[in-house]
Design a protein around this motif. Structure first.
Motif, PDB file in Angstrom:
ATOM      1  N   ASP A  57       0.832  -1.208   0.000  1.00  0.00           N
ATOM      2  CA  ASP A  57       0.000   0.000   0.000  1.00  0.00           C
ATOM      3  C   ASP A  57       0.864   1.255   0.000  1.00  0.00           C
ATOM      4  OD1 ASP A  57      -2.258  -1.606   0.041  1.00  0.00           O
ATOM      5  OD2 ASP A  57      -2.554  -1.418   2.216  1.00  0.00           O
ATOM      6  N   TRP A  58       1.918   1.247   0.809  1.00  0.00           N
ATOM      7  CA  TRP A  58       2.822   2.409   0.870  1.00  0.00           C
ATOM      8  C   TRP A  58       3.442   2.665  -0.498  1.00  0.00           C
ATOM      9  CZ3 TRP A  58       7.793   3.461  -0.303  1.00  0.00           C
ATOM     10  CH2 TRP A  58       8.316   4.674   0.157  1.00  0.00           C
ATOM     11  N   ALA A  59       3.883   1.607  -1.154  1.00  0.00           N
ATOM     12  CA  ALA A  59       4.518   1.757  -2.468  1.00  0.00           C
ATOM     13  C   ALA A  59       3.555   2.365  -3.479  1.00  0.00           C
ATOM     14  CB  ALA A  59       5.027   0.405  -2.965  1.00  0.00           C
ATOM     15  N   LEU A  60       2.311   1.921  -3.478  1.00  0.00           N
ATOM     16  CA  LEU A  60       1.328   2.463  -4.421  1.00  0.00           C
ATOM     17  C   LEU A  60       1.062   3.935  -4.178  1.00  0.00           C
ATOM     18  CD1 LEU A  60      -1.377  -0.340  -4.710  1.00  0.00           C
ATOM     19  CD2 LEU A  60       0.538   0.137  -6.238  1.00  0.00           C
ATOM     20  N   VAL A  61       0.948   4.314  -2.926  1.00  0.00           N
ATOM     21  CA  VAL A  61       0.602   5.695  -2.587  1.00  0.00           C
ATOM     22  C   VAL A  61       1.795   6.638  -2.694  1.00  0.00           C
ATOM     23  CG1 VAL A  61      -0.204   7.188  -0.709  1.00  0.00           C
ATOM     24  CG2 VAL A  61      -1.321   4.995  -1.129  1.00  0.00           C
TER      25      VAL A  61
END
Length: 187
Positions: A57-61
């Motif tokens: 999730d962190w990578a996507l955001v």
């Protein structure tokens, strides 16, 4: 842990992702004089744990851009075990759909057999990505030092790309620096 030799072979199975993800043309940006923006390859190491999902999730955001391709890598003990492969495939499909819905990025998935740290470094060597992003297992510093850590192994042995280690959910969004220690407010 020993480093995987360059000429050493390893087993893997490509994951065929669902076709519900539409094929999107690469964007054209006005300020680039009609040239298409070149996307980056980004490896995201995933497993079935909550810290892995948090790192995804962190990578996507925070990291992925529109033209990027994320390479989902999941290390397993055996790619020949159909139960393990099917569980991994279901995870990869779910994450690929979410990646498209959230960040509109293309996903490629690969289930790789072997020691997680070694195969992640080997995949990074093969792809030469912009970054390798992974979560932590949530162990204490002492247990991590005594038992070893995949993220620590990759941090020290992955020479072809920077490794971004996303702290687990329990670390929260707080800064490592304690600004209130001296009584000062945050700058």
């Amino acid at each position: 842990m020993e480093a995987l030799m360059e000429d050493e072979e390893y087993s893997f199975r490509e994951v065929v992702l669902p076709s519900l993800i539409p094929v999107v043309q690469e964007p054209e940006l006005e300020r680039e004089n009609g040239e298409r923006r070149r996307g980056r390859d980004v490896i995201i190491s995933v497993d079935h744990g909550p810290n892995s999902k948090h790192a995804f999730d962190w990578a996507l955001v925070h990291f992925c851009r529109l033209a990027d391709t994320i390479h989902l890598v999941h290390a397993v003990s055996s790619v020949k075990n159909d139960v393990v492969y099917e569980m991994s495939q279901a995870l990869m499909e779910k994450l690929a759909v979410e990646a498209f819905q959230v960040a509109m990025v293309k996903s490629v998935a690969r289930v790789v057999e072997g020691d997680a740290g070694k195969v992640i470094c080997k995949e990074a060597e093969r792809l030469k990505p912009a970054a390798v992003i992974m979560g932590t297992r949530g162990r204490s510093l002492v247990r991590s030092v005594l038992q070893g850590s995949v993220s620590e192994y990759c941090f020290h042995n992955c020479k072809s790309a920077p490794v971004i280690i996303v702290p687990g959910k329990e670390a929260g969004d707080e800064s490592i620096v304690n600004w209130t220690k001296s009584g000062d407010s945050k700058p």
